[in-house]
Write an enzyme that holds these catalytic residues in place. Structure first.
Site, PDB file in Angstrom:
ATOM      1  N   CYS B   2       1.018  -1.462  -0.149  1.00 25.19           N
ATOM      2  CA  CYS B   2      -0.226  -0.018   0.063  1.00 25.19           C
ATOM      3  C   CYS B   2       0.784   1.401  -0.060  1.00 25.19           C
ATOM      4  CB  CYS B   2      -0.937  -0.067   1.172  1.00 25.19           C
ATOM      5  SG  CYS B   2      -1.691  -1.412   1.558  1.00 25.19           S
ATOM      6  N   ARG B  16      -4.780   7.029  -0.456  1.00 17.91           N
ATOM      7  CA  ARG B  16      -3.949   5.703  -0.398  1.00 17.91           C
ATOM      8  C   ARG B  16      -4.220   4.931  -1.319  1.00 17.91           C
ATOM      9  NH1 ARG B  16      -5.930   2.148   3.595  1.00 17.91           N
ATOM     10  NH2 ARG B  16      -3.976   0.931   3.376  1.00 17.91           N
ATOM     11  N   ASN B  79       0.107  -2.031   5.622  1.00 18.71           N
ATOM     12  CA  ASN B  79       0.737  -3.271   6.040  1.00 18.71           C
ATOM     13  C   ASN B  79       1.943  -2.928   6.665  1.00 18.71           C
ATOM     14  OD1 ASN B  79      -0.645  -5.562   6.310  1.00 18.71           O
ATOM     15  ND2 ASN B  79      -0.650  -6.013   4.038  1.00 18.71           N
TER      16      ASN B  79
END
Lengths: 326, 326, 326, 326
Positions: B2, B16, B79
């Site tokens: 990400c 994002r 993450n």
């Protein structure tokens, strides 16, 4: 493979590395003036100028890898496998076998300018020295204190390139190598300026010296060696004494030294820098180191009889010559 | 994995990408004011401020991936596998389970400054939302129009980093990512100067536009995405209208788009950019695209009743919405 | 500058980005069958096949940037400044001005194979469309579902290169770009194996997904875009439906999107991706996005009268088309 | 800056480069057994084991840059500017000034294992040797034939890292350097496989030997030197004789040689590799070269009286020692 470079201080220096997985028993070899070469495609040819260089001597024939002559002209042949293309002899040309080329040029030219004239009518032929030997695939750098050129015989014919960087490695062809340098034009021996964020400043900083050359390739492929040694050579600084110049030259070529183990050629076989040479072309001195001997060894052609009848040969000093202080 | 980024024109934007090999059925979800969250380690907690963001809704519980609140504060979890470390509840701390963190912060803070205070006494616990779900390994970016911070819970404890670049990706930990930018400080949106040869000029030239950023990494690893999107964001220019700002923002995150096939996760499984979001945090608008829908879709929280009793949910528009001109 | 690529699923797709600092008012333009082009160096020429593509229309003359014809053959012209070299008309050749080339090829060829025959006798001339316009410096990609070629007119003459990767950008010449890919042959969509230490294992590990393509360049120079989009295209995977194919194609070209601010052309002027196109060459559909409009817009040539007498023109939908869910 | 490395064949070798813009007059210096060091923070200390290494000798005090002891333990201090942090003396600790550290460790430990015990209670203090000298900012590598560790005193305290690669350079801190190697895990001494196109094969090929290590950095910054020398060292192969081992070791450190002119420190001042050392730690021999002397010079500690009362000093052989063959 190999790397060649030139360097100029008070005198003119030229040298190369020979990178390979084995040696063929080369020696520092002086070919005196008036030495006769039997030519494969024409009349025997007599050298006007004496040569000193590294050669594998077969019988009385010096198969030169690199050499300089007494007039300050130097020449080195480097691997060019897959791109070199030699032909059948051609009518109206100077037909010269690939292995005859270095004595052909250095034996009769005093400068790159003279060599250019000779090369206008050359045809490089695909004849091997001996049926038991393959034809080497080479291209050449020819240089004097004023300029350097690259000579390639490719499928499209003979190519003569100005070589403003005074460096040659192997594939791809030289024009591509030189064009490839453009991608590195922003590298510098100075620290980088912080321009990453454009008008929006980010608090970045150089955490180490030497960050201006980030992006310089460090591997042993021929294109990477070309870029690296070009950067080192162009930025090199040294005193102009013989000792300082020679020392700096070996540092330049040291930047593309091939260490045993880092370039596997086939299972268990590794390419290494078998020897590194540095010729003072102005004074006729041949300096070299070998993989196993870091000390610089030298042969001065002017200490020999350059009108001798025979080749003058110096076997290489190969083992590590360590000086003990106690 | 990400990438998150912030962007400021007249309004403040934050968004994002979510990169993964499959989707868990996320929806644009508004949590109204006064919504009650049952907390795992303490008394139920009621939000003061309404939130809009992307969430997987489990029962009536919004598991937010990223959100903004009506005060212009935004937060996204990305993450951080192998580095995130959550603990048992600690005495004297605000014990908050990892999945409770976004509503915990955004439900009661109006700014990063307020969030910093709250984070001083936080303990992020290793409890999963449901026994059938693993605990996600995340770190977070929290930002408003004045500043951005990165929040990490690692083996050494809670880390709050100033985030001057307003960007977050994944591994390694944020301090290393930021320090890593130093290696790219010389990159520029302008053409490079020819400094390769130092005082010895070589005739090098820029054969293409855009050569000032040579060295910018183009792969999809988290460190490379961090560098790339940081460069694009820092150099971004756009008009300050809503349309131009939003358009530019999607171009910024587009620079780290993950294309199907380019990042194999396991045999035959590929990570892609499942969705990309852009929140106008100043106005409470959530824009998004999905991998299969290039058109920007939008939800405006202020068109809804922010004092509602229930979550307000918008399933994603997923198929390619092509406009036919004939 | 620009990037072109091909893509094949059930149908054959081809498209390009146009990167520049300003737009010249281009439109999606259909040239019907039997449309007459006045040629600068010979008799008027009538198209056999209808074309659809992006063009600046001057009077009734479509100056195509890229187009496909109804037979599934596509062609795009990309900047090639400093290397393109057009000549005076030559005896015994098909003399075609640079701006006439796309309709000349697409108006009468059904395949790359047929185009190759036509190109054997072509001479591209250095005449501008109008004295107020400079001659563009271009090279071209020509492709159908079976193969792609690159056409360059350089100082040495006309060059036709097989284009096995189906990608074209700008400088340097195509043969160098293709050869340059060799340096990236070890890149992969899979994670790297740990081979750094050779026989001496070092405990290294992939800390992020996507590390197999480390080394892929991320800047906007033409050579870097060539490598990057080649990697993305070659590794691309998608369903073969129209929607999935088109979506994936825009992701491929998205990997070389030029964001405003990241490539300064001159003080305060920036190159951006003005439009991105994707043609379904099998079905005659022209899809496009613009910098300010992420939604895909489409024109289907088969919904128009392809025997019309006049050009059929569609002004671009330019502003951001946002879909509101509430 | 500097680079240190270890190497193991039959014997254990350890050495370093000292990179700087000037020399402080260092000498190969043997400290005999039972030599007394006056300590700044406690009682005088007598060495148990004799040392040999490179030192600047001030009065009778050897300020070691690097050394080994007669038990086969070696240690070298390398610049760590901006990250090293030394403190005031601490209660209950072994307070050792930074410049006392090498004789403190090597004078009483026979192995890294023993050194680890000593380091558990160490405090490195910020006292300079003399008020006219600044406190050097250093970190250290300590190694024997079984293992290597890195010692750093930073703001967070004393850090002891396992050093599986047996290499140290300068900034950033060691844990980051080691983690940074992960980005290079796919490099290899073998030729690369063609994986660029995934399932879609592209006809790419290795046009040069050595292409498996493309991506290896070639600049002189500390992080790049760390990666490069790690790769060379890990892949190194040599015979296990003394001569072959020593020769190979100098080739390893030669890969990070700093050439004069390539790293500008300030206007007109350049960092160079002032000396390179290689200790046979198993046999107590100190080998070195200097920038201006490529020949390896050696001092054997076991040829001296290791129970002498005074330091035994060997000024460096500095000029180029050329061997003339004629």
């Amino acid at each position: 493979m190999c790397t060649a470079a030139t360097y100029k201080t008070k005198d003119f220096y030229m040298g190369r590395t020979l990178d390979y997985e084995c040696s063929y028993g080369e020696e520092v070899t002086i070919t005196p003036r008036g030495y006769t070469f039997m030519m494969r495609h024409g009349k025997p040819y007599q050298t006007k100028y004496a040569l000193i260089g590294m050669a594998h001597v077969a019988g009385e024939y010096p198969l030169y890898y690199d050499a300089i002559n007494e007039k300050g002209l130097g020449m080195a042949g480097l691997n060019f496998v897959g791109n070199a293309f030699y032909t059948e002899p051609a009518e109206g040309k100077d037909n010269v076998a690939q292995f005859e080329l270095i004595p052909w040029i250095l034996g009769q030219c005093t400068s790159v300018k003279e060599a250019r004239v000779l090369l206008e009518r050359i045809c490089i032929t695909n004849i091997s020295f001996h049926e038991s030997m393959p034809v080497s695939s080479l291209h050449w750098i020819i240089a004097d204190q004023d300029e350097a050129i690259t000579l390639e015989s490719v499928r499209e014919g003979i190519k003569i390139y100005d070589n403003p960087v005074g460096v040659l490695t192997n594939n791809p062809p030289f024009d591509r190598q030189l064009a490839g340098l453009n991608r590195y034009m922003g590298l510098s021996a100075k620290q980088p300026k912080n321009t990453f964020g454009g008008a929006n400043e980010l608090p970045l900083q150089a955490y180490s010296r030497g960050m201006g050359a980030l992006g310089l390739p460090g591997d042993l492929s021929s294109e990477s060696r070309f870029v690296r040694v070009s950067f080192v050579k162009m930025n090199s600084l040294s005193g102009d004494s013989e000792s300082e110049s020679v020392s700096q030259f070996f540092h330049i070529l040291g930047s593309v030294d091939q260490q045993r183990g880092c370039c596997e050629v086939k299972e268990g076989a590794y390419e290494i820098t078998i020897y590194t040479s540095c010729c003072n072309a102005s004074k006729g001195i041949y300096y070299y180191t070998t993989y196993e001997n870091h000390q610089i060894t030298a042969v001065d052609m002017n200490k020999e009889d350059l009108n001798a009848k025979k080749l003058i040969r110096f076997p290489l000093v190969c083992g590590e010559q360590i000086r003990w202080q106690n």
